[in-house]
Design an enzyme around this catalytic site. Structure first.
Site, short mmCIF file in Angstrom:
data_model
loop_
_atom_site.label_atom_id
_atom_site.label_comp_id
_atom_site.label_asym_id
_atom_site.label_seq_id
_atom_site.Cartn_x
_atom_site.Cartn_y
_atom_site.Cartn_z
N LYS A 22 0.83 -1.21 0.00
CA LYS A 22 0.00 0.00 0.00
C LYS A 22 0.86 1.26 0.00
O LYS A 22 0.60 2.21 -0.74
CB LYS A 22 -0.91 0.00 1.23
CG LYS A 22 -1.84 1.20 1.29
CD LYS A 22 -2.55 1.33 2.61
CE LYS A 22 -1.74 2.13 3.60
NZ LYS A 22 -2.54 2.72 4.68
N ASN A 23 1.89 1.27 0.85
CA ASN A 23 2.69 2.48 1.01
C ASN A 23 3.64 2.73 -0.17
O ASN A 23 4.31 3.76 -0.22
CB ASN A 23 3.48 2.42 2.32
CG ASN A 23 2.57 2.52 3.52
OD1 ASN A 23 1.48 3.07 3.45
ND2 ASN A 23 3.02 1.98 4.65
N CYS A 119 -5.73 7.85 9.52
CA CYS A 119 -5.78 7.32 10.87
C CYS A 119 -5.52 8.42 11.90
O CYS A 119 -4.69 9.29 11.71
CB CYS A 119 -4.72 6.21 11.05
SG CYS A 119 -5.11 4.69 10.18
N VAL A 165 13.52 12.93 9.96
CA VAL A 165 13.21 12.00 8.87
C VAL A 165 11.69 11.94 8.68
O VAL A 165 10.95 11.69 9.63
CB VAL A 165 13.77 10.60 9.15
CG1 VAL A 165 13.37 9.63 8.03
CG2 VAL A 165 15.28 10.65 9.28
#
Length: 419
Positions: A22-23, A119, A165
């Site tokens: 998905k990512n 989310c 990051v």
């Protein structure tokens, strides 16, 4: 509203095929804006993918969907993009919608994107996305809940240091830089396999990118990118979840269609707990061998342990032989699954970004509620470990990130049904 009913206590045995990541597929879909046509294979059947399809179509893209038993193929034609606003009604469903900002801005010189949803696991600010695009010459204002971005002419290459990051900001910066004028050097970048996959796709499209997989990425902007075809890599988060499922049920499962090197850090952590993990052809085999040691864990950017697997690991540690400390370094508010695990008999105390987990002999089935995608699957793992009935509510989160979860678990002996 649907719910899952789980009758646990059965060791999982068999094999599970891992779907596309998905990512990885979501930013690759956004990258289609940068060219005229992009053919993507190994696309998982997820609601987040459907949301991204809806978003691209709202911008004027034409998308052909070829459905196979275990995956989609997408042929995305973006030559007729004519709308540069990503509306709230679509963006609110998924944070990954922010990734159309860089492509629209760098190719068309303008973009208006609603502040994203997804989310509820912390602020996940967009400040770094905005900062790096401003460094490329974009003019950006936030008005009425929208990011309004424009540029006078092409974006300009820049040297930019991320002060922390950020996977999302790294992706948006890369997507913008590939069509910017001149050279862009990005420092303190995310190194995740999904970022590597995006870069490899962009190179297939004709982009000039060096330093892939490192914290320093150099991009030489092109005037345009080519049509291309690309296969998305497999989902390491899905693979890790099923690796933990095998362990928590005292099972023996082959996790297939995944490269061992991208789940190696998960495998090493499981080995620390006493679980047997061995590489196999095109996958990994996970076997319970009679013990489960308590192990401390800290989430960190890749190659550290993924925050998206923290909740699943915590479920496993609730049944360990001692006390473990789990430290969440990526997102605040990502222990929302703890009260629900405690309803099932877990002994967990949260102190700031740390959770102290004292292993218990067994968990007990209960009615529980999912708060987000990863929390929901951690409760499924807990339910699979019990010898009683667990009912999980608000399972719509699951369909955002796990394809055919009930089917894959049932094929390995789990008693899990959606009603």
């Amino acid at each position: 509203m649907h719910k899952l009913i789980i009758h646990g206590g059965t060791p999982l045995k068999g094999s599970i095929n891992i779907s596309g990541a998905k990512n990885a597929v979501l930013p690759i879909m956004a990258a289609s804006i940068l060219t005229d046509k992009l053919h993507i294979t190994n696309v998982p059947k997820l609601t987040d993918v459907s949301t991204m399809k809806d978003l691209l179509r709202s911008h004027g893209a034409d998308i052909e969907i070829i459905e196979h038993q275990d995956e989609f193929e997408l042929i995305i034609d973006t030559k007729n993009i004519n709308n540069f606003t990503a509306d709230y009604e679509i963006v609110r469903k998924m944070r990954a919608s922010i990734w159309v900002l860089g492509p629209l801005l760098t190719k068309y010189g303008k973009a208006k994107v609603s502040l994203p949803g997804g989310c509820a696991i912390g602020a996940r600010q967009v400040d770094l996305h905005i900062a790096v695009l401003k460094a490329m010459g974009a003019e950006i204002e936030i008005e009425d809940g929208y990011i309004n971005a424009s540029s006078k002419g092409r974006l300009k290459g820049t040297h930019f240091v991320f002060d922390k990051v950020s996977v999302g900001a790294t992706i948006n910066a890369i997507l913008a830089a590939v069509l910017a004028e001149g050279e862009t050097v990005l420092f303190n970048c995310g190194r995740e396999p999904e970022i590597v996959d995006l870069c490899n796709c962009l190179i297939t499209m004709g982009a000039d990118i060096a330093g892939i997989g490192t914290s320093e990425i150099t991009i030489k902007g092109k005037d345009s990118l080519n049509k291309a075809s690309y296969k998305v890599l497999s989902d390491r988060i899905e693979a890790g979840t099923y690796m933990f499922a095998a362990a928590i049920t005292k099972g023996d499962v082959k996790i297939c269609r995944i490269d061992y090197h991208i789940v190696k850090n998960i495998a090493l952590k499981l080995i620390e707990t006493g679980i047997k993990v061995v590489p196999i052809n095109n996958g990994v085999q996970v076997t319970y061998e009679g013990k489960l040691n308590s192990v401390d864990l800290e989430t960190n950017p890749y190659p550290g342990f993924a925050t998206d697997l923290q909740a699943q690991f915590m479920s496993l540690m609730t049944l360990s032989s001692g006390v473990s400390m789990i430290t969440e370094n990526i997102f605040e508010n990502r222990f929302m699954h703890v009260p629900e695990l405690c309803r099932m008999g877990a002994d967990i105390v949260v102190r700031g970004n740390k959770a102290v987990v004292r292993g218990v002999e067994m968990l007990k089935g209960a009615e529980v509620m999912a708060s987000d995608l990863r929390a929901s699957v951690s409760l499924i793992l807990a339910g699979l470990s019990t010898s009683s009935k667990t009912v999980l509510h608000r399972i719509y989160h699951l369909d955002r990130g796990f394809q055919d979860l009930e089917k894959k678990l049932s094929n390995c002996g789990a008693d899990i049904k959606r009603v």
